[in-house]
Each structure stands twice: as structure tokens, then as C-alpha cells.
Design a protein around this motif. Structure first.
Motif, PDB file in Angstrom:
ATOM      1  N   VAL A 191      -6.586 -29.857  38.059  1.00  0.00           N
ATOM      2  CA  VAL A 191      -7.330 -31.077  38.397  1.00  0.00           C
ATOM      3  C   VAL A 191      -8.811 -30.735  38.549  1.00  0.00           C
ATOM      4  O   VAL A 191      -9.679 -31.429  38.026  1.00  0.00           O
ATOM      5  N   ARG A 192      -9.073 -29.620  39.229  1.00  0.00           N
ATOM      6  CA  ARG A 192     -10.488 -29.246  39.392  1.00  0.00           C
ATOM      7  C   ARG A 192     -11.146 -28.904  38.057  1.00  0.00           C
ATOM      8  O   ARG A 192     -12.326 -29.128  37.865  1.00  0.00           O
ATOM      9  N   GLY A 193     -10.326 -28.358  37.167  1.00  0.00           N
ATOM     10  CA  GLY A 193     -10.858 -27.944  35.865  1.00  0.00           C
ATOM     11  C   GLY A 193     -11.009 -29.097  34.881  1.00  0.00           C
ATOM     12  O   GLY A 193     -11.456 -28.898  33.754  1.00  0.00           O
ATOM     13  N   LEU A 194     -10.647 -30.298  35.329  1.00  0.00           N
ATOM     14  CA  LEU A 194     -10.768 -31.438  34.409  1.00  0.00           C
ATOM     15  C   LEU A 194     -12.227 -31.700  34.033  1.00  0.00           C
ATOM     16  O   LEU A 194     -12.540 -32.045  32.902  1.00  0.00           O
ATOM     17  N   SER A 195     -13.107 -31.536  35.037  1.00  0.00           N
ATOM     18  CA  SER A 195     -14.509 -31.888  34.797  1.00  0.00           C
ATOM     19  C   SER A 195     -15.238 -30.767  34.067  1.00  0.00           C
ATOM     20  O   SER A 195     -15.037 -29.589  34.369  1.00  0.00           O
ATOM     21  N   ASN A 196     -16.083 -31.172  33.141  1.00  0.00           N
ATOM     22  CA  ASN A 196     -16.938 -30.237  32.411  1.00  0.00           C
ATOM     23  C   ASN A 196     -16.133 -29.074  31.850  1.00  0.00           C
ATOM     24  O   ASN A 196     -16.527 -27.909  31.954  1.00  0.00           O
ATOM     25  N   ASN A 197     -15.011 -29.416  31.259  1.00  0.00           N
ATOM     26  CA  ASN A 197     -14.080 -28.409  30.765  1.00  0.00           C
ATOM     27  C   ASN A 197     -14.545 -27.854  29.407  1.00  0.00           C
ATOM     28  O   ASN A 197     -14.892 -28.616  28.508  1.00  0.00           O
ATOM     29  N   ARG A 198     -14.507 -26.537  29.303  1.00  0.00           N
ATOM     30  CA  ARG A 198     -14.961 -25.901  28.052  1.00  0.00           C
ATOM     31  C   ARG A 198     -14.174 -26.397  26.831  1.00  0.00           C
ATOM     32  O   ARG A 198     -14.728 -26.550  25.748  1.00  0.00           O
ATOM     33  N   GLU A 199     -12.877 -26.628  27.045  1.00  0.00           N
ATOM     34  CA  GLU A 199     -12.063 -27.077  25.900  1.00  0.00           C
ATOM     35  C   GLU A 199     -12.560 -28.438  25.408  1.00  0.00           C
ATOM     36  O   GLU A 199     -12.549 -28.713  24.215  1.00  0.00           O
ATOM     37  N   ASP A 200     -13.010 -29.266  26.340  1.00  0.00           N
ATOM     38  CA  ASP A 200     -13.557 -30.565  25.917  1.00  0.00           C
ATOM     39  C   ASP A 200     -14.840 -30.374  25.113  1.00  0.00           C
ATOM     40  O   ASP A 200     -15.029 -31.010  24.071  1.00  0.00           O
ATOM     41  N   TYR A 201     -15.729 -29.483  25.607  1.00  0.00           N
ATOM     42  CA  TYR A 201     -16.968 -29.255  24.845  1.00  0.00           C
ATOM     43  C   TYR A 201     -16.642 -28.713  23.447  1.00  0.00           C
ATOM     44  O   TYR A 201     -17.310 -29.040  22.467  1.00  0.00           O
ATOM     45  N   LYS A 202     -15.585 -27.896  23.399  1.00  0.00           N
ATOM     46  CA  LYS A 202     -15.215 -27.323  22.096  1.00  0.00           C
ATOM     47  C   LYS A 202     -14.633 -28.378  21.157  1.00  0.00           C
ATOM     48  O   LYS A 202     -14.496 -28.134  19.967  1.00  0.00           O
ATOM     49  N   SER A 203     -14.260 -29.524  21.719  1.00  0.00           N
ATOM     50  CA  SER A 203     -13.713 -30.549  20.820  1.00  0.00           C
ATOM     51  C   SER A 203     -14.750 -31.609  20.441  1.00  0.00           C
ATOM     52  O   SER A 203     -14.428 -32.623  19.847  1.00  0.00           O
ATOM     53  N   ILE A 204     -16.021 -31.350  20.792  1.00  0.00           N
ATOM     54  CA  ILE A 204     -17.097 -32.290  20.413  1.00  0.00           C
ATOM     55  C   ILE A 204     -17.819 -31.743  19.177  1.00  0.00           C
ATOM     56  O   ILE A 204     -18.177 -30.559  19.142  1.00  0.00           O
ATOM     57  N   TYR A 205     -18.073 -32.621  18.212  1.00  0.00           N
ATOM     58  CA  TYR A 205     -18.800 -32.193  17.004  1.00  0.00           C
ATOM     59  C   TYR A 205     -20.058 -33.037  16.794  1.00  0.00           C
ATOM     60  O   TYR A 205     -20.047 -34.245  16.987  1.00  0.00           O
ATOM     61  N   HIS A 206     -21.122 -32.337  16.418  1.00  0.00           N
ATOM     62  CA  HIS A 206     -22.385 -32.996  16.067  1.00  0.00           C
ATOM     63  C   HIS A 206     -22.555 -32.972  14.557  1.00  0.00           C
ATOM     64  O   HIS A 206     -22.095 -32.041  13.898  1.00  0.00           O
ATOM     65  N   THR A 207     -23.278 -33.951  14.049  1.00  0.00           N
ATOM     66  CA  THR A 207     -23.631 -33.942  12.623  1.00  0.00           C
ATOM     67  C   THR A 207     -25.150 -34.053  12.557  1.00  0.00           C
ATOM     68  O   THR A 207     -25.715 -35.063  12.999  1.00  0.00           O
ATOM     69  N   THR A 208     -25.797 -33.024  12.045  1.00  0.00           N
ATOM     70  CA  THR A 208     -27.263 -33.062  12.006  1.00  0.00           C
ATOM     71  C   THR A 208     -27.717 -33.972  10.864  1.00  0.00           C
ATOM     72  O   THR A 208     -26.919 -34.386  10.017  1.00  0.00           O
ATOM     73  N   LYS A 209     -28.997 -34.219  10.812  1.00  0.00           N
ATOM     74  CA  LYS A 209     -29.566 -35.082   9.768  1.00  0.00           C
ATOM     75  C   LYS A 209     -29.251 -34.512   8.376  1.00  0.00           C
ATOM     76  O   LYS A 209     -29.058 -35.263   7.425  1.00  0.00           O
ATOM     77  N   ASP A 210     -29.203 -33.162   8.293  1.00  0.00           N
ATOM     78  CA  ASP A 210     -28.892 -32.540   6.989  1.00  0.00           C
ATOM     79  C   ASP A 210     -27.399 -32.557   6.681  1.00  0.00           C
ATOM     80  O   ASP A 210     -26.957 -31.957   5.707  1.00  0.00           O
ATOM     81  N   GLY A 211     -26.626 -33.155   7.565  1.00  0.00           N
ATOM     82  CA  GLY A 211     -25.185 -33.245   7.305  1.00  0.00           C
ATOM     83  C   GLY A 211     -24.406 -32.028   7.787  1.00  0.00           C
ATOM     84  O   GLY A 211     -23.196 -31.940   7.580  1.00  0.00           O
ATOM     85  N   GLU A 212     -25.083 -31.100   8.451  1.00  0.00           N
ATOM     86  CA  GLU A 212     -24.375 -29.920   8.955  1.00  0.00           C
ATOM     87  C   GLU A 212     -23.535 -30.334  10.169  1.00  0.00           C
ATOM     88  O   GLU A 212     -24.023 -31.053  11.053  1.00  0.00           O
ATOM     89  N   ILE A 213     -22.296 -29.870  10.188  1.00  0.00           N
ATOM     90  CA  ILE A 213     -21.430 -30.210  11.330  1.00  0.00           C
ATOM     91  C   ILE A 213     -21.366 -29.012  12.266  1.00  0.00           C
ATOM     92  O   ILE A 213     -21.090 -27.893  11.835  1.00  0.00           O
ATOM     93  N   VAL A 214     -21.699 -29.249  13.535  1.00  0.00           N
ATOM     94  CA  VAL A 214     -21.695 -28.137  14.496  1.00  0.00           C
ATOM     95  C   VAL A 214     -20.906 -28.517  15.734  1.00  0.00           C
ATOM     96  O   VAL A 214     -20.934 -29.661  16.179  1.00  0.00           O
TER      97      VAL A 214
END
Ligand code: GLC
Length: 725
Positions: free
Chosen positions: A361-384
Motif C-alpha cells: 500500500v505504501r509503495g502504491l505512490s510514485n511507484n517505479r513500475e508505474d514510471y516504467k510504464s509511461i511512454y513519451h513521444t518526442t516531436k521527432d517521433g522518438e518513443i522514450v
């Protein structure tokens, strides 16, 4: 073709193809790409490791917003922007990621060097924690830029670092006034009550903050008209009273059909994705949110333009929050907790399972696994993946806002500070130090963080004065105010606690804090001038003493700070203390400000001193041959008459001071539209009182017409002289 000036003393080690963080503003050709002089770098499978053998007396300054003393030796830090409201000494990551340090050799024959890791993901700094003789930096990648900065002294390293990373943000001058916040002043009636509290108690104040409750259901860029009817009119009325309202903007956007920001973002694909291409969702204050992909310049432009809705209603400042980004929980996280609870039910609730559930329960917040499941797409189309570039998120939210302001009102300065930050964010905004507590230890933490944050260029910064969480005592608020009144960002903020406005306690507290805040307004000519000089000269405003003095004692002082060129502060940060030890590297003039005893001044020789300091007594030290210009206080910065300067002079032989001044609201200073007044005082046997004074406007418009010099000579004589400009 661009011919960049070569910074011979800055060595860049480029490995692989680093992600473009844009932390560095100079082209690659500005740097020597020789091998490093000090550090050793090794690369294995997927990791880059830096080693530097520390000598016994080496001091390590830097690491920005972090816990610990000013010397970072003996600790481990992880650069990973983290929403953590409990700033206990064991914490390795707070809201900002600032991977810059200076190793200072306490050895006349050896020079200090700076180290900056330009990498957007997690970086671990083990600064003599595992092995006292080793600095070890671990970067989980083979693509990284490492900068080694060399100079004869630490100040020059700061100058170089600032050349690399750019010029700090400049707020409007009214942003140097006293600011009041609380989560929340719920509606216009409560805001009015607070303003009345300031004005009826004769306490200056420039801003009142609007925390998330001003919005409709925590939706950014909306106003709840039930709480703030006719908002634009209300904002204008408050401005008439000398108060600016500063709304909060959170990074996440609530998932809500019909909410235009959400709908537009969905339509344009502006929110961060999961691996399967769906929008990433997690809960923050409003419940489930999506997260604008600030790493994409199109999204930044769209987001920056949203601020227009509030600016057009008269708003002139914002604070950007929850932009690490803070994630309270994700659907996946909650799902796992449910599974665990089902398991416990069928398992007779074993003790081990209880602890497992607790951690989960404590680990629910700001969980690394959640950050690892977020993807960005830059203007050049690169996915990070967010985890790999995590420290760029808040920075780019702030950048979006600042770039938006430049479009919406190109002439005007807008107040802006952020919670999350990374190297380079100082070009766009200030930072505040997040959710601290009403603990005496957090006054000290605030003192110690300030020079480290300044080293990274965050000059417009400060902590929540009085503490954000827990109930503040009146004494704590008084002592904290005695430090914070020297900081560029001077804001009292709390949530869910007893009220902690300066007038919320007893008559003694109100009177004491009133005097302190008035002192702050008197010092604004100095604080603003020193701030702007630090911006122009690539300097800091808050300095650790060892950046100015070369003696070994100064290098280790971590509860006193130099503020600009003339002043030193020595705050009290312990409960019930009625004095403290102070170290003076050189003789200084002590100005003790108190409401019951008035204003005492005396010369003190270099060395160690015990200062008696009653609760209402605040010490200000003025360095030899330096000056402290003061002006009349007023209800708010715009109301200050600026006709009269009172200048305190600590005269040993020849003192001088250059006062910077500008219109305080426009960006014209960037084109050289500012004023400088040079003040000079010296012993002169031809003058009847033995002292000559001079004031000369070097450029621009100086509003002051009358200057009164209060001269205190090294032998303690006092002379008053006037000049009309
Ligand atoms: C976060 C911020 C705090 C704010 C609160 C509610 O905790 O750090 O300053 O008051 O959110 O918006």
C-alpha cells in the motif's frame, strides 16, 4: 557556421548518443573533448561508472535540493525527481534532480573541480558513503555526457557551469515581497479575511496563493465561480489593494468528458501513453488523471497557451505543482493490492502477509513500475520510457509555461516557480522546496539547501516558511521568518494544520513578525540588486562561506550564509535557544534588529563569538567596506515610495557599492535597460568629519532622490551624511 568560444577548462566526455536534455545551452564545439583530468570512467554491459578517490579532507559541495549538511560527504543520493513529503535525513531523492557537485581540495597546491552529469534518468551518487575514500557515480546507461569543470577557485567553477546551463529566471520585483499561502483559502471571503488580517495588523504582503480548491473539481485552468464569482473583477480589486493572486497549476489533467483541456489533449494525442498505446492514467488530487507529454514541443506549446485563460483575467503569477510527476496510485497498483487482500482472506491473515500488504500500500505512490510504464513521444517521433528520462518531466512542464508566457505577454515578467526541477529549469522559473514540516530541523535543512540550489542556478527559491505539515509553534515561525526574510522567495505555506499567518498567534508574535517582514521590505533594494547582479555575473545569491573565504574553518561552516556581496546571516534554528555561536572569517558590523530593544549596532572582530539573541532579535552582519542599502517599507512592493535610501556602511578604509535598479516588471533589462548607482565612502582628512561620500548614477533611471549614509567606522565611530541626487 557557428564558431563557439572554446571553454578550455571545461572537459566534455561524451559516451554513445546521449538523449538531448537541453540542459546545456552551448554548442558541443565549446568544450575540450580531452580525457578527464580527475575522474576515471568505466563502462560495463549497460552501466557507466565514475570513480574519484577522495582525500581525507576533501569537501563535496552541491547536489542541489537534497538532505544532509552542506558538505555532502558520507551520504548517498539518487537523482530521481520524487514527490516525498517526509524530508527525513535518510532520504536520497527529493523533488529536484541536480547532478552537479564541486570537489574542493583543502590543499593549497590542488585546485577544486566540478562534475556535472548530463543524463535525464536515475543517477546514483555515493559520496564516500560505502567507502569513505571514494566518490562513485553510477549511471544506468552507456549514453551520457559527463562534464569536468576546472578553475582556480570554486566561484569560477560556478561561473563556468552557468555559462554552460544559461541565465537564471528573473521574477517581477513584487515577487520579492512577502507571500502568503495555505491549502486552502477556500473562497473569496476567506481570501479577503486573510488580506484584512495583514492590512489591519499593518503587516506588508504582496501575494495570496490559490491552492487547488479554486478550481472546479481540481481541473487546471478553471475557476469555481461559486467560490470566486466574477473572478477577473476580483483579481483587479485585489491588485488595487496591493495583492496579487497566484493560482496553482498541477501537472496532471483529470480524466473527465467535456473538460476542454482533457478533450483537446485526447483528440491531439497529447498525453503520455502506455506500452500498448493507450493513455497512461494514474490518480492524483482529482482522481484519475492523464499526463501531458511535456517532452514534446507541440504539447508544450499547447499547454503554455492554456495559461492565457488566467492571464487574461488579470493573473500575473503561477506555481506549478505535482510535476515529478506525483502519482498516488495506478489502476494496476490497486489491482495488486486487491489480489493481496484476497490472498490474505483465504490465508487467515498471516503476520508476514500483513507487512507485505503494508509495504504494498505504501509503495502504491510514485511507484517505479508505474514510471516504467509511461511512454513519451518526442516531436521527432522518438518513443522514450519515462524512467529513462524521468528528470525532464517537471522541467518541461515549467518550460511549457515559461515559453507560453513569452508568447502571451512578451513584454512582461510573470511570477513562476515549480516543485520538480532539473538542471536547466532555472532558465524558466524558480523552485520551492516542497512539503516540509514545522520542525526545527527543517529550518536548518532550508539553510543548508539554499547554497546548493543556488549553485545550480535556482536563485529564486525558498522553502514553505513555518513548515507545510504539522502545527507550527509561534516560536518556530518567528525563527524561520528570521532566516526566510533574506531569501528571494519568501512564502509562508501550510496545509491541514493550525493557521500560521503572522497574525495567527499572539500579540508578541504578530509584533515580532511584523517588524521582521518590514525589515524585509526595507532590504528589497539590496536583495533585488544582489539578485540581479548574481544573474548578470553568473554568481549565486546565497553562498556557503568557503566560496568567499579561503580559511579552512569557513569551508566547513554550514549554518551561516553569505547573501550577495555585503551581508551574512546567522539564523537560529533550535528550539528555545536564546543565542548561538557565530564564526566571523573577518571583522564584521553586527546589526541586531529587535522590536523591544530597537536597532543596535556594533563592530565585532574576526573569530568566534557567542551572540545573545532573544526571540525577537535578528542579527544581520555587514562585511568590512561593504554597504547595505535600505528604503522605506510599505504595504506592498509597488507601494514603496523609493525616494529615500538609507545606507548602512561598515567603513574600514574605503567602501563602495553598486546598486542595480530597473522597472521591475518588464523584460527590458535583457536589452540593457537598467540603472546603476555607485555609492562610495572613504576616510578623508580634508572633510570636517573625516569621511567623504559620493553617489553617482552610472546608467539608467534611479528613483531615489535622497541618500542618507549611516557610517560605522572600524573603531565604532558613527557618522551620518546626506546626499541629494
Ligand atoms: C502538494 C504541494 C503543496 C500543495 C498541495 C495541494 O502537496 O506540494 O504545496 O499545497 O499539493 O495542492
Amino acid at each position: 557556421m557557428q564558431h563557439a568560444k572554446l571553454l578550455k577548462n571545461v572537459h566534455l566526455l561524451r559516451f554513445g548518443q546521449p538523449f538531448k536534455t537541453e540542459a546545456v545551452v552551448l554548442p558541443l564545439s565549446s568544450f575540450c573533448t580531452l580525457s578527464p583530468k580527475c575522474i576515471q570512467v568505466t563502462q560495463t554491459d549497460s552501466t557507466t561508472v565514475i570513480h574519484y578517490p577522495l582525500e581525507l579532507n576533501d569537501i563535496v559541495y552541491g547536489m542541489g535540493e537534497n538532505t544532509g549538511s552542506i558538505d555532502k560527504r558520507g551520504k548517498k543520493f539518487v537523482c530521481y525527481c520524487t514527490d516525498d513529503h517526509l524530508h527525513t535525513p535518510d532520504k536520497q531523492s527529493l523533488y529536484g534532480s541536480h547532478p552537479f557537485l564541486i570537489v574542493d581540495k583543502q590543499n593549497e597546491n590542488k585546485q577544486p573541480f566540478g562534475l556535472f552529469i548530463d543524463f535525464p534518468g536515475e543517477i546514483t551518487f555515493d559520496i564516500g558513503f560505502t567507502n569513505r575514500n571514494l566518490l562513485e557515480v553510477t549511471i544506468p546507461s552507456l549514453d551520457v555526457d559527463i562534464y569536468e569543470l576546472h578553475a582556480t577557485n570554486k566561484k569560477q567553477i560556478i561561473h563556468q557551469f552557468r555559462q554552460l546551463t544559461g541565465t537564471p529566471y528573473v521574477p517581477p520585483r513584487w515577487g520579492f515581497g512577502y507571500q502568503q499561502c495555505r491549502w486552502s483559502y477556500h473562497d473569496s471571503n476567506e481570501v479577503d479575511k486573510i488580506i484584512n488580517g495583514f492590512r489591519s495588523n499593518d503587516i506588508p504582503c504582496d501575494t495570496i496563493y490559490l491552492d487547488i480548491d479554486y478550481m472546479v473539481e481540481y481541473k487546471n485552468f478553471t475557476i469555481d465561480n461559486n467560490k470566486f464569482p466574477n473572478f477577473a473583477k476580483y483579481v483587479a480589486e485585489k491588485k488595487q489593494q496591493g495583492i496579487r493572486l497566484i493560482p496553482i497549476i498541477d501537472a496532471g489533467v483529470p480524466v473527465s468528458a467535456g473538460y476542454s483541456v482533457y478533450e483537446e489533449g485526447v483528440e491531439n494525442g497529447y498525453f503520455c501513453k502506455q506500452a500498448d498505446g493507450d493513455q497512461f492514467e494514474a490518480a492524483v488530487w482529482p482522481g484519475l488523471c492523464v499526463f501531458p507529454d511535456y517532452l514534446n514541443s507541440d504539447v508544450r506549446q499547447w499547454w503554455g497557451n492554456q495559461y492565457r485563460q488566467l492571464i487574461e483575467q488579470g493573473i500575473e503569477g503561477f506555481w506549478n505543482d505535482m510535476n515529478e510527476p506525483a502519482l498516488f496510485y495506478s489502476k494496476q497498483g490497486i489491482e495488486q493490492v486487491h489480489e493481496m487482500m484476497d490472498q490474505m482472506r483465504s490465508n487467515d491473515c498471516k503476520v508476514q502477509d500483513f507487512f507485505k500488504l503494508n509495504d504494498m500500500v505504501r509503495g502504491l505512490s510514485n511507484n517505479r513500475e508505474d514510471y516504467k510504464s509511461i511512454y513519451h513521444t518526442t516531436k521527432d517521433g522518438e518513443i522514450v520510457n519515462n524512467h529513462d528520462v524521468h528528470n525532464l518531466y517537471g522541467l518541461n512542464m515549467t518550460r511549457a509555461a515559461a515559453e507560453g508566457f513569452a508568447q502571451i505577454c512578451p513584454e512582461k515578467r510573470i511570477l513562476l516557480f515549480s516543485r520538480a526541477s532539473g538542471i536547466g529549469a532555472h532558465r524558466y522559473a524558480g523552485i520551492w522546496l516542497g512539503d516540509n514540516m514545522s520542525w526545527w530541523e527543517h529550518i536548518l535543512l532550508n539553510i543548508r539547501m539554499m547554497p546548493a540550489i543556488n549553485m545550480c542556478g535556482f536563485l529564486y527559491s525558498g522553502a514553505d516558511v513555518g513548515g507545510f505539515g504539522c502545527d507550527a509553534s509561534a516560536d518556530l515561525l518567528i525563527r524561520w521568518t528570521q532566516f526566510a526574510l533574506f531569501m528571494p522567495l519568501f512564502r509562508n505555506h501550510a496545509a491541514g494544520t493550525r493557521y500560521q499567518e503572522p497574525f495567527a498567534f499572539d500579540e508578541y508574535t504578530t509584533t515580532t513578525i511584523r517588524e521582521h517582514i518590514k525589515l524585509r521590505y526595507m532590504m528589497i533594494p539590496y536583495i533585488y540588486s544582489e539578485y540581479m547582479r548574481a544573474v548578470q555575473n553568473n554568481d549565486c545569491y546565497c553562498w556557503q562561506l568557503g566560496f568567499e573565504y579561503s580559511d579552512t574553518r569557513s569551508a566547513r561552516v554550514d549554518d551561516q550564509l553569505l547573501l550577495g556581496h555585503s551581508m551574512m546571516c546567522t539564523p537560529i534554528y533550535t528550539e528555545n535557544a536564546r543565542g548561538r555561536h557565530v564564526y566571523l572569517p573577518e571583522p564584521m558590523l553586527l546589526w541586531k534588529v529587535a522590536h523591544h530593544t530597537g536597532r543596535e549596532m556594533c563592530q565585532l572582530p574576526a573569530g568566534d563569538h557567542w551572540l545573545d539573541l532573544q526571540l525577537d532579535e535578528l542579527p544581520v552582519f555587514i562585511r568590512p567596506n561593504k554597504m547595505l542599502p535600505l528604503t522605506d517599507t510599505a504595504d506592498n512592493v509597488d507601494a514603496q515610495a523609493l525616494t529615500h535610501l538609507e545606507v548602512l556602511v561598515n567603513l574600514h578604509n574605503e567602501a563602495s557599492y553598486t546598486l542595480y535598479h530597473d522597472d521591475g516588471v518588464s523584460r527590458a533589462y535583457q536589452q540593457g535597460d537598467f540603472a546603476e548607482l555607485v555609492l562610495a565612502v572613504k576616510f578623508d582628512t580634508n572633510s570636517p568629519d573625516g569621511v567623504a561620500v559620493n553617489a553617482q548614477v552610472m546608467c539608467g533611471y534611479i528613483p531615489y532622490q535622497q541618500i542618507t549614509f549611516h557610517i560605522i567606522t572600524s573603531s565604532g565611530d558613527r557618522i551620518i551624511k546626506n546626499i541629494r541626487l
